[in-house]
Design a protein around this motif. Structure first.
Motif, PDB file in Angstrom:
ATOM      1  N   GLN A 210       0.852  -1.181   0.000  1.00 27.45           N
ATOM      2  CA  GLN A 210       0.000   0.000   0.000  1.00 27.45           C
ATOM      3  C   GLN A 210       0.889   1.231   0.000  1.00 27.45           C
ATOM      4  OE1 GLN A 210      -2.742  -1.258   3.444  1.00 27.45           O
ATOM      5  NE2 GLN A 210      -4.087   0.017   2.196  1.00 27.45           N
ATOM      6  N   ALA A 220      -7.816   4.928  -1.685  1.00 31.44           N
ATOM      7  CA  ALA A 220      -8.228   3.718  -0.968  1.00 31.44           C
ATOM      8  C   ALA A 220      -9.597   3.917  -0.321  1.00 31.44           C
ATOM      9  CB  ALA A 220      -7.191   3.358   0.092  1.00 31.44           C
ATOM     10  N   ARG A 241     -11.346  -9.091  -1.237  1.00 37.38           N
ATOM     11  CA  ARG A 241     -11.043  -7.693  -0.896  1.00 37.38           C
ATOM     12  C   ARG A 241     -12.261  -7.143  -0.149  1.00 37.38           C
ATOM     13  NH1 ARG A 241      -7.299  -4.040  -2.337  1.00 37.38           N
ATOM     14  NH2 ARG A 241      -7.880  -1.831  -2.444  1.00 37.38           N
ATOM     15  N   THR A 243     -12.240  -6.072   3.440  1.00 41.11           N
ATOM     16  CA  THR A 243     -12.031  -5.106   4.521  1.00 41.11           C
ATOM     17  C   THR A 243     -11.773  -3.720   3.934  1.00 41.11           C
ATOM     18  OG1 THR A 243      -9.674  -5.618   4.603  1.00 41.11           O
ATOM     19  CG2 THR A 243     -11.129  -6.874   6.062  1.00 41.11           C
ATOM     20  N   SER A 244     -11.694  -2.727   4.807  1.00 41.10           N
ATOM     21  CA  SER A 244     -11.564  -1.353   4.315  1.00 41.10           C
ATOM     22  C   SER A 244     -10.188  -1.069   3.716  1.00 41.10           C
ATOM     23  CB  SER A 244     -11.849  -0.369   5.446  1.00 41.10           C
ATOM     24  OG  SER A 244     -10.774  -0.348   6.378  1.00 41.10           O
ATOM     25  N   GLN A 245      -9.146  -1.741   4.173  1.00 47.73           N
ATOM     26  CA  GLN A 245      -7.773  -1.467   3.749  1.00 47.73           C
ATOM     27  C   GLN A 245      -7.326  -0.047   4.144  1.00 47.73           C
ATOM     28  OE1 GLN A 245      -6.032  -4.057   1.576  1.00 47.73           O
ATOM     29  NE2 GLN A 245      -7.694  -5.116   2.602  1.00 47.73           N
ATOM     30  N   GLN A 341       1.077  -6.980   6.428  1.00 48.49           N
ATOM     31  CA  GLN A 341      -0.367  -6.880   6.601  1.00 48.49           C
ATOM     32  C   GLN A 341      -0.946  -8.210   7.067  1.00 48.49           C
ATOM     33  OE1 GLN A 341      -1.569  -5.444   2.636  1.00 48.49           O
ATOM     34  NE2 GLN A 341      -2.038  -3.486   3.571  1.00 48.49           N
ATOM     35  N   HIS A 343      -5.082  -9.770   7.700  1.00 53.88           N
ATOM     36  CA  HIS A 343      -6.524  -9.611   7.739  1.00 53.88           C
ATOM     37  C   HIS A 343      -7.019  -9.702   9.178  1.00 53.88           C
ATOM     38  CE1 HIS A 343     -10.744 -10.867   7.177  1.00 53.88           C
ATOM     39  NE2 HIS A 343     -10.670 -10.317   5.979  1.00 53.88           N
TER      40      HIS A 343
END
Length: 472
Positions: A210, A220, A241, A243-245, A341, A343
């Motif tokens: 990111q 994002a 994909r 989650t909010s990220q 990262q 999750h």
């Protein structure tokens, strides 16, 4: 450097221009502005040269330097101790006030206290404003004036106070600070050079999954808003994909928490309501750390402060390397090492496994995540580890023990996430990829290990561990 009185804005966890409380506060004071970001040696000294967070921060700062230059606000960079560098710069440029956003971590509070004392001694005003949370410190308290220790009543109280505080604000234009910096005050200082190279600070540039910076953060956010309606259906599946990220952007302040709360409430759907609750969880852990700073290193629940953890060093190492023999655990841990990262669902599963299956002290897991996570935040990391371990503020904490196999079948049913990170067993079908040992000798595991422990056996040991502690 100048005979004109200035305001100095000390940037920390607010690396943006949009809805920036400290900058807006400084603008209202009517003086020319300067900003500073400190590469704090007390924070950086223990970090390895390959720490990827420095690459993310550097990207944020490079963009912020350009944006502030367009507004004739020089952004200076310093490297050293805060209580030396910030007062020295303030004196050098003739600042009458130093403004920053509050930080609620114990070490940060101690740092700011030292800096404030030095500034006051030099007849420079120090002002800290609320920015990284919507409702700070003691804004949400019980009727007895005590901090909330359970999330649900905190959440209800938080909603009531937030709704009252922001009542009638129906659009972005109604928010006093929800606009970009527009007031260009007269410049009193020359433009400043860009941020120093990472190599000059002793760090190596790292690849990032990111990108850092306000532009990337807003992109994002826009992407997530397009997926918000599906958030309740997809958020628990690591291969999607879902989650909010946004956590890393929120961690370093490339996004405004006020703006996110506003957007969540404006969504007026199940996805928005669920996202809002996650944002309030973040504030719950922030206020918990503020009121109970001891939780950073000790169990919140007193009866669990002397648990007889087994703490096998080899087991800890296998968990860290993704060699436990439980595919969902190993895929998650290898992804963490590769990308920085993890999750949210996988954070819960891997944390539960370390504490309840391997019977390893949650603080060792907290320390590992702190070193690996790009979005590491002390309050959230500590709060979630204590929640998973059963030592935190929860009604029946030790009964919650995640079964890594059932969690794997439920949240990665086709094994897509596992295949992505465990090439040794990527060829297995969806029946055996969650538990390869069930296929017996007919399964080619390409050296992938057998389970290091039996979950059912370890679950009973964990229950005994906590029960004995309660009875002690």
């Amino acid at each position: 450097m100048t005979t004109q009185a200035l305001t100095l804005v000390w940037l920390r966890r607010d690396l943006r221009t949009f809805d920036h409380t400290a900058l807006q506060t400084a603008i209202r004071q009517g003086r020319p502005l300067a900003a500073v970001f400190l590469f704090d040696s007390d924070i950086l000294a223990p970090l390895p040269a390959h720490d990827r967070r420095l690459s993310f921060i550097h990207q944020c700062l490079s963009e912020l330097h350009r944006k502030l230059a367009e507004l004739k606000i020089p952004l200076y960079f310093r490297h050293g101790r805060a209580d030396i560098e910030i007062p020295a710069l303030a004196a050098e440029i003739g600042a009458k006030t130093v403004i920053c956003a509050e930080d609620y971590e114990p070490q940060a509070i101690a740092r700011d206290t030292r800096v404030a004392a030095k500034l006051i001694a030099a007849d420079i005003h120090f002002q800290a404003v609320t920015d990284q949370v919507l409702l700070a410190k003691s804004a949400v308290m019980t009727q007895q004036g005590q901090p909330y220790q359970v999330f649900t009543p905190y959440y209800k109280a938080w909603l009531a106070i937030a709704n009252e505080q922001y009542a009638g604000w129906q659009s972005r234009d109604d928010w006093p600070a929800l606009h970009r910096l527009q007031q260009k005050l007269p410049a009193a200082l020359p433009a400043s050079p860009p941020p120093p190279s990472l190599s000059s600070l002793g760090f190596q540039t790292q690849p990032l999954v990111q990108a850092g910076g306000e532009t990337a953060a807003q992109a994002a956010l826009g992407d997530f808003l397009n997926r918000l309606a599906d958030y309740p259906l997809t958020r628990d599946f690591p291969a999607k994909r879902g989650t909010s990220q946004l956590s890393v952007h929120l961690r370093f302040g490339a996004l405004s928490i006020r703006h996110l709360v506003y957007l969540a409430k404006q969504a007026d759907n199940e996805g928005g309501a669920l996202w809002l609750k996650e944002l309030v969880w973040r504030e719950f852990f922030q206020q918990l750390l503020y009121h109970y700073p001891d939780v950073a290193n000790n169990a919140f629940r007193a009866e669990y402060r002397n648990l007889a953890w087994q703490n096998h060093p080899e087991w800890l190492e296998r968990w860290q390397r993704g060699q436990t023999g439980y595919p969902i655990i190993d895929a998650a841990m290898r992804a963490l090492a590769q990308t920085g990262q993890m999750h949210n669902r996988l954070r819960m599963i891997t944390a539960s496994f370390l504490c309840k299956d391997l019977l390893i002290d949650w603080r060792l897991g907290q320390e590992w995540f702190a070193a690996q996570l790009l979005d590491f935040d002390l309050a959230a990391n500590n709060g979630n580890w204590q929640w998973a371990a059963g030592t935190g503020c929860d009604a029946q904490p030790y009964f919650r023990i995640f079964n890594p196999i059932t969690q794997s079948y439920k949240f990665d049913p086709d094994g897509r996430f596992i295949r992505r990170h465990l090439p040794e067993i990527a060829h297995l079908d969806h029946h055996f990829i969650h538990a390869p040992w069930l296929g017996g000798s007919n399964i080619d595991r390409n050296g992938y290990p057998a389970p290091m422990v039996d979950h059912a056996v370890q679950r009973e040991k964990a229950l005994v561990l906590f029960t004995d502690a309660k009875l002690a």
